[in-house]
Design a protein around this motif. Structure first.
Motif, PDB file in Angstrom:
ATOM      1  N   ARG A 106     -10.026   1.846   0.925  1.00  0.00           N
ATOM      2  CA  ARG A 106      -9.755   2.321  -0.465  1.00  0.00           C
ATOM      3  C   ARG A 106      -8.248   2.741  -0.569  1.00  0.00           C
ATOM      4  NH1 ARG A 106     -14.881   4.647  -0.273  1.00  0.00           N
ATOM      5  NH2 ARG A 106     -16.364   3.557  -1.613  1.00  0.00           N
ATOM      6  N   ALA A 107      -7.570   1.840  -1.258  1.00  0.00           N
ATOM      7  CA  ALA A 107      -6.009   1.915  -1.237  1.00  0.00           C
ATOM      8  C   ALA A 107      -5.337   1.939  -2.642  1.00  0.00           C
ATOM      9  CB  ALA A 107      -5.389   0.833  -0.399  1.00  0.00           C
ATOM     10  N   LYS A 108      -4.294   2.675  -2.601  1.00  0.00           N
ATOM     11  CA  LYS A 108      -3.478   2.323  -3.913  1.00  0.00           C
ATOM     12  C   LYS A 108      -2.557   1.693  -3.585  1.00  0.00           C
ATOM     13  CE  LYS A 108      -4.705   6.721  -6.194  1.00  0.00           C
ATOM     14  NZ  LYS A 108      -4.124   8.096  -6.880  1.00  0.00           N
ATOM     15  N   ARG A 109      -2.004   0.524  -4.435  1.00  0.00           N
ATOM     16  CA  ARG A 109      -0.978  -0.381  -4.129  1.00  0.00           C
ATOM     17  C   ARG A 109      -0.189  -0.837  -5.405  1.00  0.00           C
ATOM     18  NH1 ARG A 109      -1.649  -5.733  -5.469  1.00  0.00           N
ATOM     19  NH2 ARG A 109      -0.195  -6.313  -3.921  1.00  0.00           N
ATOM     20  N   GLU A 114     -10.257  -1.889  -2.936  1.00  0.00           N
ATOM     21  CA  GLU A 114     -11.228  -1.724  -1.984  1.00  0.00           C
ATOM     22  C   GLU A 114     -11.118  -3.038  -0.967  1.00  0.00           C
ATOM     23  OE1 GLU A 114     -14.921  -0.404  -3.145  1.00  0.00           O
ATOM     24  OE2 GLU A 114     -14.356   1.517  -3.551  1.00  0.00           O
ATOM     25  N   LEU A 124      -3.811   5.614   1.148  1.00  0.00           N
ATOM     26  CA  LEU A 124      -5.018   4.900   1.537  1.00  0.00           C
ATOM     27  C   LEU A 124      -6.080   6.056   2.179  1.00  0.00           C
ATOM     28  CD1 LEU A 124      -5.235   4.368   4.754  1.00  0.00           C
ATOM     29  CD2 LEU A 124      -3.438   2.993   4.492  1.00  0.00           C
ATOM     30  N   ASP A 125      -7.327   5.435   2.188  1.00  0.00           N
ATOM     31  CA  ASP A 125      -8.301   6.362   2.905  1.00  0.00           C
ATOM     32  C   ASP A 125      -9.336   5.586   3.254  1.00  0.00           C
ATOM     33  OD1 ASP A 125      -9.312   8.515   4.128  1.00  0.00           O
ATOM     34  OD2 ASP A 125      -9.978   9.498   2.452  1.00  0.00           O
ATOM     35  N   VAL A 134       0.892  -1.242   0.104  1.00  0.00           N
ATOM     36  CA  VAL A 134      -0.097   0.062   0.120  1.00  0.00           C
ATOM     37  C   VAL A 134       0.839   1.284   0.004  1.00  0.00           C
ATOM     38  CG1 VAL A 134      -1.787   1.333   1.352  1.00  0.00           C
ATOM     39  CG2 VAL A 134      -1.966  -1.016   0.984  1.00  0.00           C
ATOM     40  N   VAL A 149       0.672   0.996 -10.705  1.00  0.00           N
ATOM     41  CA  VAL A 149      -0.384   0.878  -9.466  1.00  0.00           C
ATOM     42  C   VAL A 149      -1.823   0.802  -9.892  1.00  0.00           C
ATOM     43  CG1 VAL A 149      -1.098   2.711  -7.842  1.00  0.00           C
ATOM     44  CG2 VAL A 149       1.246   2.872  -8.883  1.00  0.00           C
ATOM     45  N   GLU A 150      -2.476   0.019  -8.714  1.00  0.00           N
ATOM     46  CA  GLU A 150      -3.824  -0.485  -8.654  1.00  0.00           C
ATOM     47  C   GLU A 150      -4.644   0.038  -7.675  1.00  0.00           C
ATOM     48  OE1 GLU A 150      -4.612  -4.324  -9.101  1.00  0.00           O
ATOM     49  OE2 GLU A 150      -3.801  -5.093  -7.188  1.00  0.00           O
ATOM     50  N   THR A 151      -5.823   0.603  -7.913  1.00  0.00           N
ATOM     51  CA  THR A 151      -6.762   0.808  -6.549  1.00  0.00           C
ATOM     52  C   THR A 151      -7.523  -0.152  -6.450  1.00  0.00           C
ATOM     53  OG1 THR A 151      -6.745   3.099  -7.438  1.00  0.00           O
ATOM     54  CG2 THR A 151      -8.383   2.643  -5.927  1.00  0.00           C
TER      55      THR A 151
END
Length: 306
Positions: free
Chosen positions: A181-184, A197, A171-172, A168, A193-195
């Motif tokens: 909800r995170a970007k990793r 949940e 995130l929020d 990660v 990068v993928e988003t």
């Protein structure tokens, strides 16, 4: 119980509906301090080796602090290790943030591999949930500087049977939907990068590329205030520390520590010292010895500028 303080539940109570985060952290050898000591069986002798907080765990702490700044709540630091790890937790509280800390510690837990460590940590998390409050998020660092397996966080998550998001970098939380909800990073690739949940409660393994963001002025002010508060707590860390041993956690000694560790260390290679191959020449600028050196370096400086 080994020293420390066991707090009454009321001391840990926070307002209904706020986020509760636990950050798993570990002490690792401070390689900058010199040689690391191993016993004849290849186990690290931590009592003879200077210990610091695992560097990757700082990103996990930063993510937990960002969550508190944005959504309120409570942040707990948790570690498994010898009594000296209390200083590691104190450092985590002072360096980044923690409202309180928990140390899982006794001789029965010694020489645990990642699996036995995960069993112990999951028991600590379950006891926390039973006696203190429900947990929304558990944060862990990417990997430790000593073992570098990256297994303890995911294995602890497996024992808890929670969803997990790894690598990660941002995130929020949506408190109403109880959704992370995170970007990793995809397989650790900084170019992809993928988003994603995930529902709460959830495990989050932060990547070293994680950077907290505080865009609102109110968030920056809150961050400043929380940092000042945590440093005050760290100065009296014993008042915010709870220690649990294996009996507190209702753990069978056959499944923890060395007896509960399936990993076998076949050999250990010593940490090599960096070679001293470069030569140095001492010069005295007062005697115009610097001029020839500058003349020799000038072509290289020009190439760097190009």
């Amino acid at each position: 119980m080994i020293g420390g303080h066991r707090h009454a539940n009321s001391n840990h109570t926070v307002a209904e509906g706020t986020m509760r985060s636990i950050v798993l952290t570990k002490g690792v050898p401070d390689f900058s301090e010199g040689a690391v000591s191993f016993d004849e069986d290849g186990h690290l002798e931590r009592g003879k080796t200077p210990t610091v907080m695992n560097p990757n765990d700082e990103f996990a702490l930063q993510a937990a602090l960002q969550t508190k700044v944005r959504h309120g709540g409570h942040v707990t630091g948790m570690s498994m290790g010898p009594p000296g790890y209390a200083e590691v937790l104190q450092g985590a509280m002072e360096t980044v943030y923690a409202d309180d800390t928990y140390l899982l510690s006794d001789r029965e837990l010694a020489a645990s591999d990642t699996w036995a460590t995960a069993i112990t940590l999951s028991a600590g998390l379950e006891k926390y949930q039973e006696e203190i409050a429900d947990v929304d998020l558990v944060f862990a660092g990417f990997k430790t500087a000593d073992g570098e397996t990256g297994q303890t966080g995911p294995q602890t998550c497996w024992a808890m049977d929670w969803p997990i998001v790894t690598h990660v970098i941002a995130l929020d939380i949506d408190p109403d939907e109880r959704m992370l909800r995170a970007k990793r990073l995809v397989e650790g690739d900084i170019d992809e990068v993928e988003t994603v949940e995930a529902p709460l409660p959830c495990f989050v393994v932060t990547d070293p590329e994680f950077e907290p963001t505080y865009r609102k002025a109110s968030h920056r002010l809150t961050h400043k205030e929380l940092r000042a508060e945590t440093q005050q707590r760290a100065a009296n860390h014993d008042d915010y520390l709870t220690m649990w041993d294996h009996t507190d956690l209702n753990l069978d000694p056959d499944y923890i520590g060395l007896d509960g560790s399936p990993t076998i260390v076949s050999s250990v290679d010593p940490i090599p010292k960096a070679p001293s191959e470069r030569e140095a020449t001492m010069i005295d600028p007062a005697e115009d010895e610097i001029a020839p050196v500058l003349e020799e370096l000038q072509p290289h400086a020009a190439e760097a500028g190009d």
